[in-house]
Design a protein around this motif. Structure first.
Motif, short mmCIF file in Angstrom:
data_model
loop_
_atom_site.label_atom_id
_atom_site.label_comp_id
_atom_site.label_asym_id
_atom_site.label_seq_id
_atom_site.Cartn_x
_atom_site.Cartn_y
_atom_site.Cartn_z
N VAL A 132 0.84 -1.21 0.00
CA VAL A 132 0.00 0.00 0.00
C VAL A 132 0.87 1.25 0.00
O VAL A 132 0.61 2.22 -0.74
N LEU A 133 1.90 1.26 0.84
CA LEU A 133 2.79 2.42 0.91
C LEU A 133 3.52 2.63 -0.41
O LEU A 133 3.65 3.77 -0.89
N ALA A 134 4.01 1.56 -1.01
CA ALA A 134 4.72 1.70 -2.28
C ALA A 134 3.80 2.21 -3.38
O ALA A 134 4.19 3.05 -4.20
N THR A 135 2.55 1.75 -3.40
CA THR A 135 1.59 2.23 -4.40
C THR A 135 1.30 3.72 -4.21
O THR A 135 1.26 4.49 -5.17
N ALA A 136 1.12 4.13 -2.94
CA ALA A 136 0.86 5.54 -2.67
C ALA A 136 2.06 6.42 -3.05
O ALA A 136 1.90 7.50 -3.64
N LEU A 137 3.26 5.95 -2.73
CA LEU A 137 4.45 6.72 -3.07
C LEU A 137 4.66 6.80 -4.58
O LEU A 137 5.07 7.84 -5.11
N CYS A 138 4.36 5.71 -5.28
CA CYS A 138 4.47 5.74 -6.75
C CYS A 138 3.51 6.75 -7.35
O CYS A 138 3.87 7.49 -8.28
N GLN A 139 2.29 6.79 -6.83
CA GLN A 139 1.33 7.77 -7.34
C GLN A 139 1.78 9.19 -7.07
O GLN A 139 1.64 10.08 -7.92
N ARG A 140 2.31 9.44 -5.87
CA ARG A 140 2.80 10.78 -5.55
C ARG A 140 4.00 11.16 -6.40
O ARG A 140 4.25 12.34 -6.65
N LEU A 141 4.77 10.18 -6.83
CA LEU A 141 5.92 10.45 -7.69
C LEU A 141 5.50 10.64 -9.14
O LEU A 141 6.04 11.52 -9.84
N LEU A 142 4.55 9.85 -9.61
CA LEU A 142 4.20 9.86 -11.03
C LEU A 142 3.33 11.05 -11.41
O LEU A 142 3.44 11.56 -12.53
N ARG A 143 2.46 11.50 -10.53
CA ARG A 143 1.55 12.59 -10.90
C ARG A 143 2.28 13.88 -11.22
O ARG A 143 2.07 14.47 -12.28
N PRO A 144 3.15 14.40 -10.33
CA PRO A 144 3.88 15.62 -10.71
C PRO A 144 4.82 15.41 -11.89
O PRO A 144 5.01 16.32 -12.70
N LEU A 145 5.40 14.22 -12.00
CA LEU A 145 6.27 13.96 -13.15
C LEU A 145 5.47 13.97 -14.44
O LEU A 145 5.93 14.51 -15.46
N ARG A 146 4.26 13.40 -14.42
CA ARG A 146 3.43 13.39 -15.62
C ARG A 146 3.01 14.81 -16.00
O ARG A 146 2.99 15.15 -17.19
N ARG A 147 2.67 15.63 -15.00
CA ARG A 147 2.29 17.03 -15.31
C ARG A 147 3.47 17.80 -15.88
O ARG A 147 3.31 18.57 -16.84
N LEU A 148 4.64 17.58 -15.30
CA LEU A 148 5.83 18.28 -15.79
C LEU A 148 6.15 17.88 -17.23
O LEU A 148 6.43 18.74 -18.09
N LEU A 149 6.09 16.60 -17.52
CA LEU A 149 6.38 16.14 -18.87
C LEU A 149 5.30 16.57 -19.86
O LEU A 149 5.60 16.82 -21.04
N SER A 150 4.06 16.69 -19.40
CA SER A 150 3.00 17.17 -20.30
C SER A 150 3.24 18.63 -20.68
O SER A 150 3.07 19.01 -21.85
N ARG A 151 3.65 19.43 -19.71
CA ARG A 151 3.95 20.83 -20.03
C ARG A 151 5.16 20.93 -20.96
O ARG A 151 5.17 21.73 -21.90
#
Length: 310
Positions: A132-151
């Motif tokens: 559960v912790l790894a899944t939550a940390l992955c989501q917190r890592l991927l969301r800002p990275l995805r927004r940054l790469l989209s911009r």
């Protein structure tokens, strides 16, 4: 070829791959094992010949059995046996982390029944919590990275469909350089007697959570350096596995990967259509069934004579 046939073909190819790997391991590791066995028997015969008068054979076998049992529990009889312990706080912390990350190097073994019972409960509660912790940390890592790469993609004029590939490539490059190549160079330079292949082998086995345990850096160091090496390995495991899980999740979400998985799976369209048919039939049945306790609806009046039905 239907989805079922493709699935069985995939299973057959996987089994053939496993059998091929087993044959290669047997061919490459069998001769060195036999040579090592012959060398060991030669050393034992020479030792018994030199000390035949003062050391009975059964005493030597008893000593070797005790040494092997201690070695299996992580206690070495070579050098200073009073050196670094397996169950000081740094070692216990490293063992707990390797257990919860499913790496399990196997260089240290539990000796007491109480420790084994606690290990079962600790892992039974800790593994789901770690997931559960790894899944939550992955989501917190991927969301800002995805927004940054989209911009970044929008500024460079790249299509939005290229953003997942850009994210997968960036994370894959990070794993290959920061968590494989760089640690390989560090372990090779700091660990005495380790070859570049040994260091790369350790990094790959650690990040893949295989953890064979035949090579664990930092075991023969000064106590102060041993603590630092254990803490460094803990940080390497946690950060490396987090980035690797994020990479695997990104790759699994790629359209091409999903299409490849769907090629060997039953078509999702058929199941969705079946569900829509079931829902429509249930809705139709509910529409025509009166509620409990209500009188049935009166029949529709017959059309008047002389009029045509629409």
């Amino acid at each position: 070829m239907g989805p079922g046939a493709r699935f069985w073909l995939l299973l057959a190819c996987y089994l053939a791959f496993v059998l091929l790997g087993s044959a290669v391991f047997m061919a490459t590791e069998g001769p060195p094992e036999r040579r090592l066995r012959e060398q060991l028997l030669g050393h034992l015969a020479a030792f018994q010949e030199d000390h035949r008068g003062c050391l009975p054979p059964w005493r030597l076998e008893g000593l070797l059995e005790a040494v092997l049992q201690a070695q299996a529990s992580g206690v070495s009889a070579l050098g200073n046996v009073t050196g670094n312990e397996n169950w000081d706080f740094a070692s216990a912390l490293f063992f707990a982390v390797s257990l919860l990350t499913t790496t399990g190097y196997g260089h240290a073994a539990l000796l007491s029944d109480g420790g084994k019972a606690f290990c079962v409960g600790f892992a039974g509660l800790g593994l789901p919590a770690s997931l559960v912790l790894a899944t939550a940390l992955c989501q917190r890592l991927l969301r800002p990275l995805r927004r940054l790469l989209s911009r970044l993609a929008a500024r460079c004029g790249l299509a939005p469909a290229r953003v997942p590939w850009l994210q997968a490539a960036l994370l894959g490059l990070t794993v290959a350089t920061v968590f494989v190549l760089l640690p390989t160079l560090v372990f090779w330079s700091q660990e005495p007697g380790a070859s570049p292949l040994d260091a790369f082998y350790f990094c790959f086995m650690s990040l893949s959570t295989i953890g064979l345990g035949d090579f664990v850096p930092g075991r023969e160091r000064h106590p102060a350096l041993y603590w630092l090496s254990q803490l460094a390995l803990i940080g390497y495991l946690l950060l490396g596995l987090l980035v690797l899980l994020s990479t695997l999740e990104t790759v699994s979400e790629l359209r091409e990967v999903r299409a490849l998985v769907g090629y060997f799976s039953p078509s999702p369209q058929s199941s969705e259509e079946d569900q829509r048919d079931i829902v429509s039939q249930d809705a139709l049945a509910l529409r025509h069934c009166p509620p409990p306790g209500a009188s049935p609806a009166p029949p529709a009046p017959a059309p008047a004579q002389g009029t045509s039905a629409a």
